[in-house]
Design a protein around this motif. Sequence first.
Motif, PDB file in Angstrom:
ATOM      1  N   ARG A 101       7.110 -43.373 -35.287  1.00  0.00           N
ATOM      2  CA  ARG A 101       8.206 -43.638 -34.354  1.00  0.00           C
ATOM      3  C   ARG A 101       8.855 -42.328 -33.948  1.00  0.00           C
ATOM      4  O   ARG A 101       8.862 -41.343 -34.702  1.00  0.00           O
ATOM      5  N   ASP A 102       9.382 -42.330 -32.742  1.00  0.00           N
ATOM      6  CA  ASP A 102      10.074 -41.166 -32.205  1.00  0.00           C
ATOM      7  C   ASP A 102      11.393 -40.985 -32.955  1.00  0.00           C
ATOM      8  O   ASP A 102      12.191 -41.920 -33.063  1.00  0.00           O
ATOM      9  N   SER A 104      13.921 -39.312 -32.134  1.00  0.00           N
ATOM     10  CA  SER A 104      15.044 -38.976 -31.270  1.00  0.00           C
ATOM     11  C   SER A 104      16.315 -39.647 -31.767  1.00  0.00           C
ATOM     12  O   SER A 104      16.317 -40.795 -32.191  1.00  0.00           O
ATOM     13  N   GLN A 110      13.643 -42.255 -24.353  1.00  0.00           N
ATOM     14  CA  GLN A 110      12.244 -42.482 -24.663  1.00  0.00           C
ATOM     15  C   GLN A 110      11.439 -41.180 -24.692  1.00  0.00           C
ATOM     16  O   GLN A 110      10.224 -41.217 -24.816  1.00  0.00           O
ATOM     17  N   SER A 111      12.074 -40.046 -24.580  1.00  0.00           N
ATOM     18  CA  SER A 111      11.345 -38.789 -24.634  1.00  0.00           C
ATOM     19  C   SER A 111      10.746 -38.609 -26.025  1.00  0.00           C
ATOM     20  O   SER A 111      11.318 -39.014 -27.028  1.00  0.00           O
ATOM     21  N   THR A 112       9.572 -38.012 -26.069  1.00  0.00           N
ATOM     22  CA  THR A 112       8.881 -37.836 -27.340  1.00  0.00           C
ATOM     23  C   THR A 112       9.443 -36.649 -28.085  1.00  0.00           C
ATOM     24  O   THR A 112       9.440 -35.529 -27.607  1.00  0.00           O
ATOM     25  N   GLY A 113       9.932 -36.893 -29.286  1.00  0.00           N
ATOM     26  CA  GLY A 113      10.419 -35.833 -30.142  1.00  0.00           C
ATOM     27  C   GLY A 113       9.593 -35.779 -31.402  1.00  0.00           C
ATOM     28  O   GLY A 113       8.400 -36.068 -31.397  1.00  0.00           O
ATOM     29  N   ASP A 114      10.200 -35.413 -32.504  1.00  0.00           N
ATOM     30  CA  ASP A 114       9.483 -35.418 -33.772  1.00  0.00           C
ATOM     31  C   ASP A 114       9.143 -36.852 -34.161  1.00  0.00           C
ATOM     32  O   ASP A 114       9.908 -37.778 -33.938  1.00  0.00           O
ATOM     33  N   LEU A 115       7.974 -37.024 -34.778  1.00  0.00           N
ATOM     34  CA  LEU A 115       7.528 -38.350 -35.175  1.00  0.00           C
ATOM     35  C   LEU A 115       7.705 -38.539 -36.677  1.00  0.00           C
ATOM     36  O   LEU A 115       7.384 -37.653 -37.463  1.00  0.00           O
ATOM     37  N   THR A 154       5.374 -44.947 -29.335  1.00  0.00           N
ATOM     38  CA  THR A 154       6.133 -44.569 -30.537  1.00  0.00           C
ATOM     39  C   THR A 154       7.604 -44.959 -30.414  1.00  0.00           C
ATOM     40  O   THR A 154       8.453 -44.477 -31.164  1.00  0.00           O
ATOM     41  N   TYR A 155       7.899 -45.837 -29.466  1.00  0.00           N
ATOM     42  CA  TYR A 155       9.286 -46.222 -29.240  1.00  0.00           C
ATOM     43  C   TYR A 155       9.550 -47.559 -29.944  1.00  0.00           C
ATOM     44  O   TYR A 155       8.848 -47.961 -30.854  1.00  0.00           O
TER      45      TYR A 155
END
Length: 225
Positions: A101-102, A104, A110-115, A154-155
């Motif tokens: 999952r993101d 954020s 919904q921007s992709t950050g660390d997972l 990943t949201y």
Amino acid sequence: MEKFNVVVSGFDRYEDVEVNPSYEVPRALENQGLMPLSGDDGALEGVDVTITAVSLPVSFSQAWPMLRQVLDRVHPNVVVATGLKHAARGIALERCATNLRDASNDEHDQSTGDLIPVRPDGPAAYWTRLPLRSILSDFSSHGIPATLSSDAGTYVCNSLFYNLLNWTSQQEHVLSGFVSFPLVNESASHEYGLPLKQQIAAGQAVVSRSVRYFQEPTASDILLV
């Protein structure tokens, strides 16, 4: 008469989306029931299917606990979670929920950050429990555009899907999966989206085929790869 309980979930609201199919379709299924598609073989005759719709917040922390409360109350045989894919041209049948999952801080970003893992102690992924091959066949027979999707991103949709399949893996006999709807587009010529009526028909086909598979499972109904 054989009785089946089905839960169909969706989300309350997406920013900048005027008509949210993942809100409208579950409500329509609860109110209308399983109205058969034209030419349906009638295999659900003699079956009493009760559909419970639930609308969830677009929130990592709230969506799954709210759905879990409904599952504990309803004790469903089939669970179909739904979401929205903005750029989709048709219905997307999600094959796999990944343990990512993101991270954020803003749940509406919904921007992709660390997972990070959805569940730190869980497996890397779960496969859907829905009979995708048969569902796709029904869609094709009735002109409903659809595709298989490798994963739900990943949201929040994927996080909900993963938690749902993790819960399902601990149940004795429950089918569950995730379906992503496109935007609602009532235009006869359009690049993205489908009319709401067609999306409701797709939701009814998913539930009908899943109930049939629950009654008489067969390996030919499954399509994962």
